[in-house]
Design a protein around this motif. Structure first.
Motif, mmCIF file in Angstrom:
data_model
loop_
_atom_site.group_PDB
_atom_site.id
_atom_site.type_symbol
_atom_site.label_atom_id
_atom_site.label_comp_id
_atom_site.label_asym_id
_atom_site.label_seq_id
_atom_site.Cartn_x
_atom_site.Cartn_y
_atom_site.Cartn_z
ATOM 1 N N ILE A 39 0.863 -1.177 0.000
ATOM 2 C CA ILE A 39 0.000 0.000 0.000
ATOM 3 C C ILE A 39 0.900 1.228 0.000
ATOM 4 C CG2 ILE A 39 -1.792 1.251 1.248
ATOM 5 C CD1 ILE A 39 -2.649 -1.489 0.087
ATOM 6 N N GLU A 40 0.611 2.157 -0.857
ATOM 7 C CA GLU A 40 1.486 3.317 -1.048
ATOM 8 C C GLU A 40 1.571 4.192 0.202
ATOM 9 O OE1 GLU A 40 2.407 6.374 -4.725
ATOM 10 O OE2 GLU A 40 0.379 5.614 -4.462
ATOM 11 N N GLU A 41 2.784 4.619 0.480
ATOM 12 C CA GLU A 41 3.025 5.497 1.624
ATOM 13 C C GLU A 41 2.614 6.927 1.286
ATOM 14 O OE1 GLU A 41 3.087 6.308 4.626
ATOM 15 O OE2 GLU A 41 4.948 5.356 5.324
ATOM 16 N N PHE A 42 2.210 7.695 2.300
ATOM 17 C CA PHE A 42 1.894 9.102 2.119
ATOM 18 C C PHE A 42 3.195 9.900 2.006
ATOM 19 C CE2 PHE A 42 -2.159 8.538 4.896
ATOM 20 C CZ PHE A 42 -2.838 8.017 3.797
ATOM 21 N N ASP A 43 3.215 10.867 1.123
ATOM 22 C CA ASP A 43 4.403 11.716 0.985
ATOM 23 C C ASP A 43 4.702 12.457 2.289
ATOM 24 O OD1 ASP A 43 4.826 10.958 -1.634
ATOM 25 O OD2 ASP A 43 3.720 12.656 -2.472
ATOM 26 N N ALA A 44 3.652 12.886 2.974
ATOM 27 C CA ALA A 44 3.849 13.620 4.227
ATOM 28 C C ALA A 44 4.524 12.747 5.278
ATOM 29 C CB ALA A 44 2.506 14.123 4.753
ATOM 30 N N VAL A 45 4.198 11.460 5.282
ATOM 31 C CA VAL A 45 4.822 10.543 6.242
ATOM 32 C C VAL A 45 6.284 10.316 5.867
ATOM 33 C CG1 VAL A 45 4.786 8.196 7.184
ATOM 34 C CG2 VAL A 45 2.638 9.426 6.816
ATOM 35 N N LYS A 46 6.556 10.144 4.582
ATOM 36 C CA LYS A 46 7.938 9.987 4.138
ATOM 37 C C LYS A 46 8.804 11.149 4.606
ATOM 38 C CE LYS A 46 6.929 7.458 -0.154
ATOM 39 N NZ LYS A 46 7.007 7.534 -1.642
ATOM 40 N N GLU A 47 8.266 12.347 4.457
ATOM 41 C CA GLU A 47 9.016 13.540 4.852
ATOM 42 C C GLU A 47 9.203 13.598 6.363
ATOM 43 O OE1 GLU A 47 8.731 18.441 4.486
ATOM 44 O OE2 GLU A 47 7.327 17.163 3.382
ATOM 45 N N ALA A 48 8.117 13.318 7.102
ATOM 46 C CA ALA A 48 8.176 13.408 8.551
ATOM 47 C C ALA A 48 9.096 12.351 9.156
ATOM 48 C CB ALA A 48 6.775 13.272 9.137
ATOM 49 N N MET A 49 9.179 11.192 8.519
ATOM 50 C CA MET A 49 9.954 10.078 9.062
ATOM 51 C C MET A 49 11.344 9.963 8.440
ATOM 52 S SD MET A 49 7.786 8.565 11.167
ATOM 53 C CE MET A 49 7.903 6.795 11.286
ATOM 54 N N GLY A 51 14.023 11.315 8.974
ATOM 55 C CA GLY A 51 15.152 11.361 9.891
ATOM 56 C C GLY A 51 15.316 10.105 10.726
ATOM 57 N N GLN A 52 14.386 9.155 10.590
ATOM 58 C CA GLN A 52 14.460 7.903 11.341
ATOM 59 C C GLN A 52 15.135 6.831 10.497
ATOM 60 O OE1 GLN A 52 11.102 6.395 13.429
ATOM 61 N NE2 GLN A 52 10.318 8.412 14.005
ATOM 62 N N GLU A 53 16.314 6.425 10.895
ATOM 63 C CA GLU A 53 17.092 5.478 10.100
ATOM 64 C C GLU A 53 16.369 4.146 9.912
ATOM 65 O OE1 GLU A 53 21.491 3.280 10.142
ATOM 66 O OE2 GLU A 53 21.019 4.842 11.598
ATOM 67 N N ALA A 54 15.722 3.655 10.970
ATOM 68 C CA ALA A 54 15.030 2.366 10.889
ATOM 69 C C ALA A 54 13.906 2.417 9.853
ATOM 70 C CB ALA A 54 14.471 1.973 12.251
ATOM 71 N N TYR A 55 13.182 3.527 9.826
ATOM 72 C CA TYR A 55 12.104 3.698 8.847
ATOM 73 C C TYR A 55 12.670 3.760 7.433
ATOM 74 C CZ TYR A 55 8.412 5.996 6.151
ATOM 75 O OH TYR A 55 7.491 6.321 5.167
ATOM 76 N N VAL A 56 13.693 4.565 7.246
ATOM 77 C CA VAL A 56 14.288 4.732 5.915
ATOM 78 C C VAL A 56 14.823 3.406 5.387
ATOM 79 C CG1 VAL A 56 16.135 5.842 4.601
ATOM 80 C CG2 VAL A 56 14.825 7.165 6.284
ATOM 81 N N GLN A 57 15.507 2.647 6.237
ATOM 82 C CA GLN A 57 16.049 1.355 5.823
ATOM 83 C C GLN A 57 14.935 0.387 5.434
ATOM 84 O OE1 GLN A 57 18.573 -0.007 9.012
ATOM 85 N NE2 GLN A 57 20.303 1.240 8.370
ATOM 86 N N ALA A 58 13.879 0.355 6.239
ATOM 87 C CA ALA A 58 12.761 -0.549 5.944
ATOM 88 C C ALA A 58 12.086 -0.186 4.627
ATOM 89 C CB ALA A 58 11.746 -0.513 7.086
ATOM 90 N N GLN A 59 11.942 1.105 4.361
ATOM 91 C CA GLN A 59 11.327 1.531 3.105
ATOM 92 C C GLN A 59 12.213 1.192 1.914
ATOM 93 O OE1 GLN A 59 8.039 2.756 2.987
ATOM 94 N NE2 GLN A 59 8.283 1.961 5.069
#
Length: 206
Positions: A39-49, A51-59
């Protein structure tokens, strides 16, 4: 034979990992074709998150996964949704995708297809059961036929240990800080859910 679709949303990768086990279980049923879509991620969530390395790596790990469309839902005989909890119910990303499928509701194109849900929570009482139960409501509006995970097929559920597992669907614990990984028993139960849906979808589709 049955086409099994696994649409999921996963911020930190726990649901994505569970989706792999669900798919493996479904593939063990002869004649089953499986697709995993995100399911597609929201652009606003991508921007807000961002700075979180764990989130970026998972994406980044999920980057190559195809994005879910309404045509994927049309293709499927069985749909197993990967829905993490947000305050005891589904996240907005998943809700928006379902809301956007109003045309399929109006036409009845999903009626009679088999469905189920797997989830993940930060804690034992963080919404494993409520997320599945509340997410079931819109699926019933689409006319989908829900399949749970009975105790007879899932003895791991009968435990006082801090693992996943419910009669409503497979689940796992991400931990309060999201650092936990799915227990092998959680993955085993996820595989059984995939196989159960695939078997029932195959019988109905034939």
């Amino acid at each position: 034979m049955a086409n099994i679709l696994i649409p999921y949303y996963s911020a930190y990768g726990h649901i994505y990992e569970m989706a792999q086990s669900v798919a493996e279980g479904a593939k063990r049923v002869d004649g089953t074709e499986v697709k995993i879509v995100k399911i597609e991620e929201f652009d606003a969530v991508k921007e807000a998150m961002s700075g979180q390395e764990a989130y970026v790596q998972a994406q980044n790990v999920q980057d190559a996964v195809e994005t879910a469309t309404h045509d994927h839902l049309r293709w499927a005989d069985g749909i197993i949704w990967g829905i993490p909890t947000r305050y005891g119910s589904m996240p907005a990303q998943m809700k928006q995708f379902l809301d956007s499928a109003g045309g399929l509701w109006a036409s009845g194109e999903l009626e009679g297809k088999v469905t189920s849900i797997f989830t993940s929570t930060g804690s034992v009482h963080g919404g494993q059961e409520t997320t599945i139960i509340t997410s079931l409501v819109p699926l019933l509006h689409f006319g989908l036929l829900y399949v749970g995970l009975p105790y007879s097929e899932n003895p791991e559920q009968l435990t006082k240990e801090g693992i996943g597992g419910t009669p409503y669907g497979a689940s796992t614990l991400a931990g309060p800080d999201g650092s936990a990984t799915p227990d092998q028993r959680d993955l085993t139960m996820a595989g059984r859910l995939g196989a159960r849906v695939a078997k029932i979808a195959g019988k109905l589709s034939s």
